[in-house]
Design a protein around this motif. Structure first.
Motif, mmCIF file in Angstrom:
data_model
loop_
_atom_site.group_PDB
_atom_site.id
_atom_site.type_symbol
_atom_site.label_atom_id
_atom_site.label_comp_id
_atom_site.label_asym_id
_atom_site.label_seq_id
_atom_site.Cartn_x
_atom_site.Cartn_y
_atom_site.Cartn_z
ATOM 1 N N ILE A 13 35.106 42.756 39.501
ATOM 2 C CA ILE A 13 33.550 42.507 39.149
ATOM 3 C C ILE A 13 32.580 43.711 40.190
ATOM 4 C CG2 ILE A 13 31.001 42.294 39.036
ATOM 5 C CD1 ILE A 13 32.189 39.401 38.229
ATOM 6 N N LYS A 14 33.035 43.309 40.971
ATOM 7 C CA LYS A 14 32.616 44.352 42.299
ATOM 8 C C LYS A 14 33.234 46.022 42.854
ATOM 9 C CE LYS A 14 30.657 41.000 45.753
ATOM 10 N NZ LYS A 14 31.268 40.112 47.385
ATOM 11 N N LEU A 61 28.966 35.707 44.119
ATOM 12 C CA LEU A 61 28.870 36.609 44.148
ATOM 13 C C LEU A 61 27.166 37.014 44.034
ATOM 14 C CD1 LEU A 61 28.889 38.202 40.455
ATOM 15 C CD2 LEU A 61 30.083 39.291 41.993
#
Length: 397
Positions: free
Chosen positions: A221-222, A24
């Protein structure tokens, strides 16, 4: 043995978490994330100082205000990445805006003719400057500084220093109209679908050719974060009048130039020229033609910005576009474009434009005198350049 197994499980769990967080944040563009954090901080600060800042109406106006700077910054990115600078875009905005007003008001030409004529004028002015830089080897700083003065003087002479009103209804829509709320919802759905499709496509492509792939949870998540931003944007815009026309122009141009700069041979050549001119020459890249092309595109985008600005103001004035080149350059540099050339992104320039416009908007709402805006924006520009130089020095160590 049981203790060793337990330690092994904990170690494996920590490694998995480390991999997740590393994917991340380990390879991210620290500069871009820093600017996003700074933008959030600016919004929170102004929101606390003036409650009207975060209202749907003001945010809609803010995005509309940033459209001119954003369009100029999109073109400026390629110029700076190629190792040059364009100080004339603000004056091109003023001159082509004056041309549009003359075509519409004095000559009473149809809107489509006015638009085509204005775009052609901007492209020709950019092409002329690019030719002088590329083929006559005059430094871009001198050519565009001279262009800034010549174009501004020409505007004053042609318009006789008068404000020319624009009353054409079609032209008025380009800078002031809003899309219906349903259009915003459809646009948001399409944007989210594009985010999911492009992320999964990139992931499959990397797997196909054996490249390292981040954990699937990272991509989820992105995708979720970007989709949430799209939903928030559409919701806020629809809470006022809908998505403004100028923002659609910015989104469309950003998509086109993102593709041009990252997915085409032309874009790769521009980065190669800015990164290492001699290596680009030895690689067989036609440096002169590419250099002339980036100035042509910069002039074209300046004429698009002039149409939006003239439409918003419903007139052309001799001060239109004044200092706009400084805002565009600052937006690029703040967004991570290196003045040394070879590095910069369209997305970063848009973030920089939003930062600059947010500062203008917030300080105006607070009633601060205009000189503070120059002081703050100038200080941020110097800091951004210093940060870029510092990062480059660290990379050389």
């Amino acid at each position: 043995m049981e203790l060793q197994k337990e330690i092994g499980k904990q170690t494996d769990g920590s490694a998995a978490k480390s991999t997740l967080w590393g994917s991340l944040f380990g390879k991210m563009d620290v500069r871009a994330y820093t600017m996003v954090g700074a933008l959030v901080l600016i919004w929170v600060l102004f929101g606390l100082l003036d409650p009207t800042f975060l209202t749907a109406r003001n945010l809609s106006n803010l995005f509309t205000q940033m459209s001119v700077t954003s369009i100029l910054a999109i073109g400026m990115v390629l110029v700076i990445v190629a190792g040059h600078i364009d100080l004339s875009v603000g004056s091109i905005v003023g001159l082509t805006g004056g041309i549009a007003a003359i075509f519409s008001n004095w000559l009473e030409l149809p809107a489509i003719v006015v638009i085509i004529g204005t775009l052609a004028a901007g492209a020709v002015l950019g092409l002329l400057q690019g030719w002088l830089v590329a083929y006559k080897m005059i430094p871009a700083f001198i050519v565009t500084l001279g262009g800034m003065l010549v174009f501004r003087g020409t505007l004053m002479g042609v318009t006789e220093s008068m404000t020319i009103p624009v009353s054409d209804k079609v032209l008025a829509l380009l800078g002031n109209a809003y899309f219906a709320q349903g259009f915003g919802i459809v646009l948001g759905v399409l944007a989210i679908g594009l985010i999911v499709w492009s992320t999964l496509r990139k992931r499959r492509s990397r797997q196909k050719y054996g490249f390292e792939v981040a954990p699937f949870a990272v991509d989820v998540i992105k995708m979720a974060a970007l989709s949430l931003l799209v939903v928030a944007f559409v919701f806020v815009m629809n809470a006022y009048k809908g998505i403004p026309f100028p923002i659609i122009f910015v989104i469309a141009l950003a998509a086109i130039f993102f593709f041009l700069s990252t997915k085409t041979t032309f874009g790769r050549h521009i980065y190669a020229i800015g990164g290492n001119l001699e290596a680009a020459r030895l690689s067989g890249i036609n440096i002169r033609r590419k250099t002339m092309s980036v100035f042509l595109l910069s002039g074209l985008l300046a004429s698009i910005a002039s149409i939006v600005l003239t439409s918003r103001l419903a007139s052309a004035t001799i001060t239109a576009g004044n200092m706009a080149e400084m805002d565009a350059i600052a937006a690029c540099v703040i967004g991570g474009t290196s003045l040394m050339g070879g590095a910069g992104t369209v997305l970063g320039a848009l973030i920089g434009a939003l930062v600059m416009t947010s500062l203008d908007n917030g300080m105006s709402l607070m009633g601060l005198e205009s000189f503070w805006q120059y002081v703050v924006k100038g200080s941020i520009l110097v800091f951004a350049v210093w940060l870029d130089i510092s990062n480059r020095r660290k990379g050389l160590r």
